[in-house]
Design an enzyme around this catalytic site. Structure first.
Site, PDB file in Angstrom:
ATOM      1  N   SER A  63       0.848  -1.180   0.000  1.00  0.00           N
ATOM      2  CA  SER A  63       0.000   0.000   0.000  1.00  0.00           C
ATOM      3  C   SER A  63       0.886   1.233   0.000  1.00  0.00           C
ATOM      4  O   SER A  63       1.971   1.229   0.586  1.00  0.00           O
ATOM      5  CB  SER A  63      -0.877  -0.023   1.254  1.00  0.00           C
ATOM      6  OG  SER A  63      -1.302   1.288   1.561  1.00  0.00           O
ATOM      7  N   LYS A  78       1.152  -3.353   4.813  1.00  0.00           N
ATOM      8  CA  LYS A  78       0.230  -4.124   3.968  1.00  0.00           C
ATOM      9  C   LYS A  78       0.926  -5.023   2.946  1.00  0.00           C
ATOM     10  O   LYS A  78       1.918  -4.644   2.340  1.00  0.00           O
ATOM     11  CB  LYS A  78      -0.698  -3.169   3.204  1.00  0.00           C
ATOM     12  CG  LYS A  78      -1.736  -2.494   4.064  1.00  0.00           C
ATOM     13  CD  LYS A  78      -2.758  -3.471   4.644  1.00  0.00           C
ATOM     14  CE  LYS A  78      -3.818  -3.858   3.651  1.00  0.00           C
ATOM     15  NZ  LYS A  78      -4.756  -2.774   3.398  1.00  0.00           N
TER      16      LYS A  78
END
Ligand code: ARG
Length: 467
Positions: free
Chosen positions: A287, A293
Site C-alpha cells: 500500500s 500491507k
C-alpha cells in the site's frame, strides 16, 4: 460503367455500386470492425486458401487463378506477420482489407476468390477457426494449472485444516483434499470445452449469404482441408447463429467462477485472522500509505475479472436474442467480447498455475483453527451411534458436551473421561482416538472422502487423467 471504368475505381467501397453518396465519417467508423477483427486475419487466409482450392478442383476458377490467389495470400500473410500490412478503416473489415490487397497484388484472380462465398459464411468460418484454436490453448493451460494443483495437493495430503460450511468450522479435512476439489471442477471444465469444440468445429462456408450458392461447390472438401469435423447442415443457421460462441463463453464463465471461488479463499486465508497461507511476493503488492500491507492483488483481480467474463456471456446472449434469420450486422459485435474472454481466461490460467507453485502453507495456524471450532463433534456423535445410541439422541448429547466445553474454554478432546461420561455412560477411553483431528480425517475412508489414503488415491487417478 464499362469494364475499364470498374478497374480504375480503386478507392470505392467493394459494395458501393448501387449507392449515390458515400457514408459519413462517423458512420464509417461506427460500422467498421477492422480495429478488432484484424485479429482474425490468419484464419481468414486459411479459409480463403481452402475455398480457392475447392473452387479450382471443381473447375469454378482456373488452376492459374488458384496459383495467383495462393501467391497473393502468402505475400499478404507475410506482410501482416511483419506488420507491413496497411489496414484501412475505409475497407471496413478484415475480409475486405485482405481481398482488396489480393486484387492489387494478383489482379482478376483476386476478384474471383469471392465466387460462391459471402462475408457472412466467411466471418462465421473465421470465428470458428479462431475459437477452435483458443479452446485447444485453454485446455492446455487448464491442464498446466491442474498439474500445479496436484503438486501442491501431494505435499499436503496429511495437512489438517478446518473444513467449513457457512464459513463456520465444520469438520477437519486434509488440505490436499480441499485442493483436489478444484481439480475436479477444472476437470469438468476441460470436458465441457472438449464437448463445446465439437459444435464449434463445423464448417459454415458454402452457406454463402444465406441460401447457399448456385456454383457446383463441394463443402465437404473445404471442411476436410480446414480440419472441420463436418459441415453446418442448414445455410440459414450456418451464417446466423452464434450459439457455439455463447456456449464457449458459458464454459469460460464457469472456469472463471471456479477460479474466483479459489481466489476468494486465498484472500481469506491470507488475512492474518486465518493466516493459513502466504502467496509469493510477486503476486502481491503493498500500500502507498500503510507500510505493513501485503495485498493479494492477483486473486482479487481474478475475482474482479470474473465479472467481466460473465458480462461477455450476457452480452452475447443479448446480442442473439432478437435477431431474425439469417445474418444481421449485430453479429459483428460478437468479436470483442469473445476476444476479451479468451485473453482474460488465458492470462488468468497462466498466472494461477504460476501462483500455485509459490503457495506457502502455515500448518500450525490451520491446525489451531481446526482445534478451535469443535470440528470433531460429529465424530463423537458417530462414536455414540456405533455404541447403540440413535443418531438424533447422540446429536443432542454431543450438543450438550460442546456447550460444556465451550464454557470451560477447551476442545472436546481436552475434557477428562469422567467429564465426558457425565453426558453418556457409553463413552470409554477409546473416545480419545476418535476425537483427534487425524482420527476424524482417517475415519472418512471411502471414495471421495478426506482420509489421507483416499486423497492419495485421488491424486494418483488425477495424474493418470492428466496424461
Ligand atoms: N464484419 C462483418 C461481421 O463481423 C462481416 C460480415 C459482413 N456481412 C455483411 N453482410 N455486411 O459480421
Amino acid at each position: 460503367m464499362n469494364d475499364s471504368a470498374l478497374k480504375q475505381d480503386n478507392n470505392k467501397k467493394t459494395w458501393s455500386g448501387r449507392f449515390n453518396e458515400p457514408v459519413s465519417a462517423l458512420v464509417e467508423r461506427y460500422t467498421a470492425s477492422i480495429s478488432f477483427d484484424q485479429r482474425l486475419a490468419e484464419y481468414d487466409i486459411q479459409g480463403s486458401l481452402a475455398h480457392a482450392q475447392m473452387l479450382a478442383e471443381q473447375h469454378i476458377i482456373s488452376h492459374q487463378d488458384l496459383l495467383d490467389i495462393q501467391r497473393g495470400l502468402q505475400q499478404i500473410q507475410e506482410e501482416i506477420r511483419n506488420h507491413q500490412f496497411t489496414w484501412s478503416q475505409q475497407l471496413e473489415d478484415v475480409h475486405l482489407n485482405i481481398e482488396k490487397r489480393l486484387t492489387a497484388l494478383v489482379g482478376d484472380a483476386g476478384k474471383r476468390l469471392h465466387t460462391g462465398r459471402s462475408r457472412n459464411d466467411q466471418v462465421a468460418t473465421d470465428i470458428r477457426l479462431f475459437l477452435r484454436a483458443a479452446i485447444d490453448e485453454i485446455i492446455t493451460l487448464i491442464k498446466a494449472m491442474q498439474q500445479a494443483l496436484l503438486n501442491l495437493a501431494e505435499q499436503h495430503i496429511h495437512t489438517v485444516m478446518p473444513g467449513f460450511t457457512h464459513l463456520q468450522v465444520a469438520q477437519p479435512v486434509s488440505f490436499g483434499h480441499h485442493l483436489m476439489a478444484y481439480f475436479e471442477m477444472l476437470k469438468r471444465d476441460v470436458e465441457r470445452l472438449a464437448d463445446c469444440r465439437k459444435r464449434v468445429n463445423q464448417l459454415p462456408l458454402g452457406a454463402a449469404a444465406l441460401a447457399g450458392t448456385s456454383y457446383p461447390i463441394k463443402r465437404e472438401r473445404v471442411a476436410q482441408l480446414l480440419n472441420f469435423e463436418g459441415v453446418c447442415q442448414n445455410s440459414l443457421d450456418a451464417v446466423s447463429d452464434r450459439d457455439f460462441a455463447i456456449e464457449f463463453s458459458a464454459c469460460a464463465a464457469l472456469i472463471m467462477t471456479h477460479l474466483s471461488r479459489m481466489s476468494e479463499e486465498f484472500i481469506l486465508w491470507m488475512n492474518p485472522a486465518f493466516g493459513f497461507i502466504q502467496l509469493a511476493d510477486r503476486f502481491c503488492t503493498g500500500s502507498s500509505i500503510m507500510p505493513q500491507k501485503k495485498n493479494p492483488d492477483v486473486p482479487e483481480l481474478v475475482r474482479g475479472k470474473t465479472g467481466r467474463v460473465n458480462g461477455h456471456l450476457v452480452a452475447l446472449l443479448t446480442l442473439m436474442k432478437a435477431q431474425p434469420l439469417a445474418y444481421n450486422k449485430d453479429n459483428q459485435e460478437d468479436k470483442e467480447p469473445l476476444f476479451d474472454t479468451v485473453d482474460t481466461l488465458a492470462d488468468t490460467l497462466w498466472i494461477y498455475a504460476d501462483m500455485l507453485g509459490g503457495v506457502r502453507v502455515n500448518h500450525d495456524q490451520m491446525r489451531q483453527a481446526a482445534l478451535r471450532g469443535y470440528a470433531t463433534a460429529t465424530d463423537l456423535a458417530d462414536y455414540l451411534v456405533k455404541k447403540g445410541i440413535p443418531f438424533r439422541d447422540a446429536h443432542e448429547i454431543v450438543a450438550q458436551a460442546v456447550q460444556y466445553a465451550e464454557q470451560k474454554g477447551c476442545d472436546l478432546s481436552a475434557l477428562e473421561l469422567s467429564e465426558l461420561q457425565t453426558f453418556s455412560a457409553r463413552i470409554e477411553t477409546d473416545i480419545f482416538a476418535v476425537l483427534t483431528l487425524e482420527g476424524s480425517m482417517q475415519s472418512r475412508n471411502h471414495t471421495g472422502g478426506t482420509a489421507p489414503e483416499q486423497v492419495q488415491a485421488a491424486i494418483e487417478q488425477a495424474r493418470k487423467w492428466l496424461v
